[in-house]
Design a protein around this motif. Sequence first.
Motif, mmCIF file in Angstrom:
data_model
loop_
_atom_site.group_PDB
_atom_site.id
_atom_site.type_symbol
_atom_site.label_atom_id
_atom_site.label_comp_id
_atom_site.label_asym_id
_atom_site.label_seq_id
_atom_site.Cartn_x
_atom_site.Cartn_y
_atom_site.Cartn_z
ATOM 1 N N SER A 216 -10.365 -12.937 -13.703
ATOM 2 C CA SER A 216 -10.303 -11.496 -13.490
ATOM 3 C C SER A 216 -9.793 -11.172 -12.091
ATOM 4 N N MET A 217 -9.257 -9.963 -11.960
ATOM 5 C CA MET A 217 -8.769 -9.477 -10.675
ATOM 6 C C MET A 217 -9.231 -8.039 -10.498
ATOM 7 N N VAL A 218 -9.777 -7.747 -9.324
ATOM 8 C CA VAL A 218 -10.269 -6.415 -8.999
ATOM 9 C C VAL A 218 -9.695 -6.018 -7.640
ATOM 10 N N ILE A 219 -9.353 -4.747 -7.511
ATOM 11 C CA ILE A 219 -8.912 -4.202 -6.233
ATOM 12 C C ILE A 219 -9.962 -3.199 -5.782
ATOM 13 N N GLU A 220 -10.479 -3.404 -4.575
ATOM 14 C CA GLU A 220 -11.548 -2.560 -4.054
ATOM 15 C C GLU A 220 -11.093 -1.782 -2.825
ATOM 16 N N THR B 163 3.006 5.201 -10.044
ATOM 17 C CA THR B 163 3.736 4.102 -10.679
ATOM 18 C C THR B 163 3.100 3.657 -11.990
ATOM 19 N N GLY B 164 1.922 4.188 -12.320
ATOM 20 C CA GLY B 164 1.228 3.772 -13.520
ATOM 21 C C GLY B 164 0.370 2.524 -13.334
ATOM 22 N N PHE B 165 0.359 1.963 -12.136
ATOM 23 C CA PHE B 165 -0.415 0.764 -11.869
ATOM 24 C C PHE B 165 -1.914 1.023 -12.006
ATOM 25 N N SER B 166 -2.344 2.263 -11.782
ATOM 26 C CA SER B 166 -3.763 2.583 -11.890
ATOM 27 C C SER B 166 -4.280 2.370 -13.310
ATOM 28 N N PHE C 6 -9.306 -8.212 -4.281
ATOM 29 C CA PHE C 6 -8.519 -7.704 -3.161
ATOM 30 C C PHE C 6 -9.316 -6.586 -2.495
ATOM 31 N N ASN C 7 -9.398 -6.617 -1.177
ATOM 32 C CA ASN C 7 -9.991 -5.534 -0.412
ATOM 33 C C ASN C 7 -8.851 -4.812 0.292
ATOM 34 N N PHE C 8 -8.588 -3.574 -0.138
ATOM 35 C CA PHE C 8 -7.472 -2.800 0.416
ATOM 36 C C PHE C 8 -7.944 -1.728 1.400
ATOM 37 N N LYS C 9 -9.141 -1.895 1.953
ATOM 38 C CA LYS C 9 -9.702 -0.893 2.863
ATOM 39 C C LYS C 9 -8.748 -0.562 4.007
ATOM 40 N N ASP C 10 -8.103 -1.574 4.564
ATOM 41 C CA ASP C 10 -7.226 -1.383 5.716
ATOM 42 C C ASP C 10 -5.742 -1.502 5.375
ATOM 43 N N LEU C 11 -5.417 -1.420 4.071
ATOM 44 C CA LEU C 11 -4.013 -1.400 3.652
ATOM 45 C C LEU C 11 -3.523 0.037 3.753
ATOM 46 N N ILE C 12 -2.498 0.264 4.566
ATOM 47 C CA ILE C 12 -2.050 1.640 4.790
ATOM 48 C C ILE C 12 -0.822 2.013 3.968
ATOM 49 N N TYR C 13 -0.123 1.009 3.395
ATOM 50 C CA TYR C 13 1.088 1.302 2.625
ATOM 51 C C TYR C 13 1.399 0.114 1.729
ATOM 52 N N ILE C 14 1.907 0.408 0.533
ATOM 53 C CA ILE C 14 2.391 -0.649 -0.363
ATOM 54 C C ILE C 14 3.717 -0.192 -0.954
ATOM 55 N N SER C 15 4.720 -1.052 -0.878
ATOM 56 C CA SER C 15 6.052 -0.744 -1.399
ATOM 57 C C SER C 15 6.232 -1.369 -2.780
ATOM 58 N N SER C 16 7.399 -1.175 -3.347
ATOM 59 C CA SER C 16 7.685 -1.749 -4.673
ATOM 60 C C SER C 16 7.626 -3.272 -4.636
ATOM 61 N N SER C 17 8.021 -3.883 -3.546
ATOM 62 C CA SER C 17 7.933 -5.347 -3.471
ATOM 63 C C SER C 17 6.476 -5.802 -3.408
ATOM 64 N N GLY C 18 5.633 -5.031 -2.755
ATOM 65 C CA GLY C 18 4.206 -5.329 -2.746
ATOM 66 C C GLY C 18 3.593 -5.143 -4.117
ATOM 67 N N ASP D 253 -6.656 6.814 -0.213
ATOM 68 C CA ASP D 253 -6.001 7.854 -1.011
ATOM 69 C C ASP D 253 -4.488 7.667 -1.112
ATOM 70 N N LEU D 254 -3.839 7.267 -0.013
ATOM 71 C CA LEU D 254 -2.385 7.098 -0.022
ATOM 72 C C LEU D 254 -1.953 5.982 -0.969
ATOM 73 N N VAL D 255 -2.624 4.840 -0.890
ATOM 74 C CA VAL D 255 -2.288 3.717 -1.773
ATOM 75 C C VAL D 255 -2.641 4.074 -3.221
ATOM 76 N N MET D 256 -3.732 4.789 -3.426
ATOM 77 C CA MET D 256 -4.100 5.196 -4.782
ATOM 78 C C MET D 256 -3.054 6.135 -5.368
ATOM 79 N N GLU D 257 -2.499 7.011 -4.559
ATOM 80 C CA GLU D 257 -1.422 7.888 -5.041
ATOM 81 C C GLU D 257 -0.235 7.062 -5.520
ATOM 82 N N ILE D 258 0.087 6.001 -4.804
ATOM 83 C CA ILE D 258 1.195 5.124 -5.203
ATOM 84 C C ILE D 258 0.856 4.432 -6.517
ATOM 85 N N PHE D 259 -0.378 3.929 -6.649
ATOM 86 C CA PHE D 259 -0.805 3.296 -7.900
ATOM 87 C C PHE D 259 -0.727 4.281 -9.070
#
Length: 98
Positions: free
Chosen positions: A72-76, A89-92, A44-56, A80-86
């Motif tokens: 395997s699955m990698v998120i690249e 939530t413990g997803f990181s 996954f390339n999240f460079k231009d992802l600006i927000y992720i909700s619980s459903s995402g 900072d905003l999406v990383m804060e959410i991860f």
Amino acid sequence: MNIEKKIKDDKLLVKIEGRLDINSSAELEEELKKDIPGTKELIFNFKDLIYISSSGLRVILSTQKIMDKQGSMVIENVNDLVMEIFEATGFSKILTIK
């Protein structure tokens, strides 16, 4: 939200732009269902992802569970905003984020 997919052999690259929320998570889930069978490496390339909700987050988690069984699955390029959410939530701790 905009989804851009590239498939090469058993590798799938998914670039997501915009917001991954209640209004768009079902679309991502449907797109992934088409291409995940046979995929060994999902990026996954999240460079231009600006927000992720619980459903995402639910879609990402369910995709991770599938990929744990077949590859395997990698998120690249997580901003900072999406990383804060991860992190909040413990997803990181359960996702591979580069």
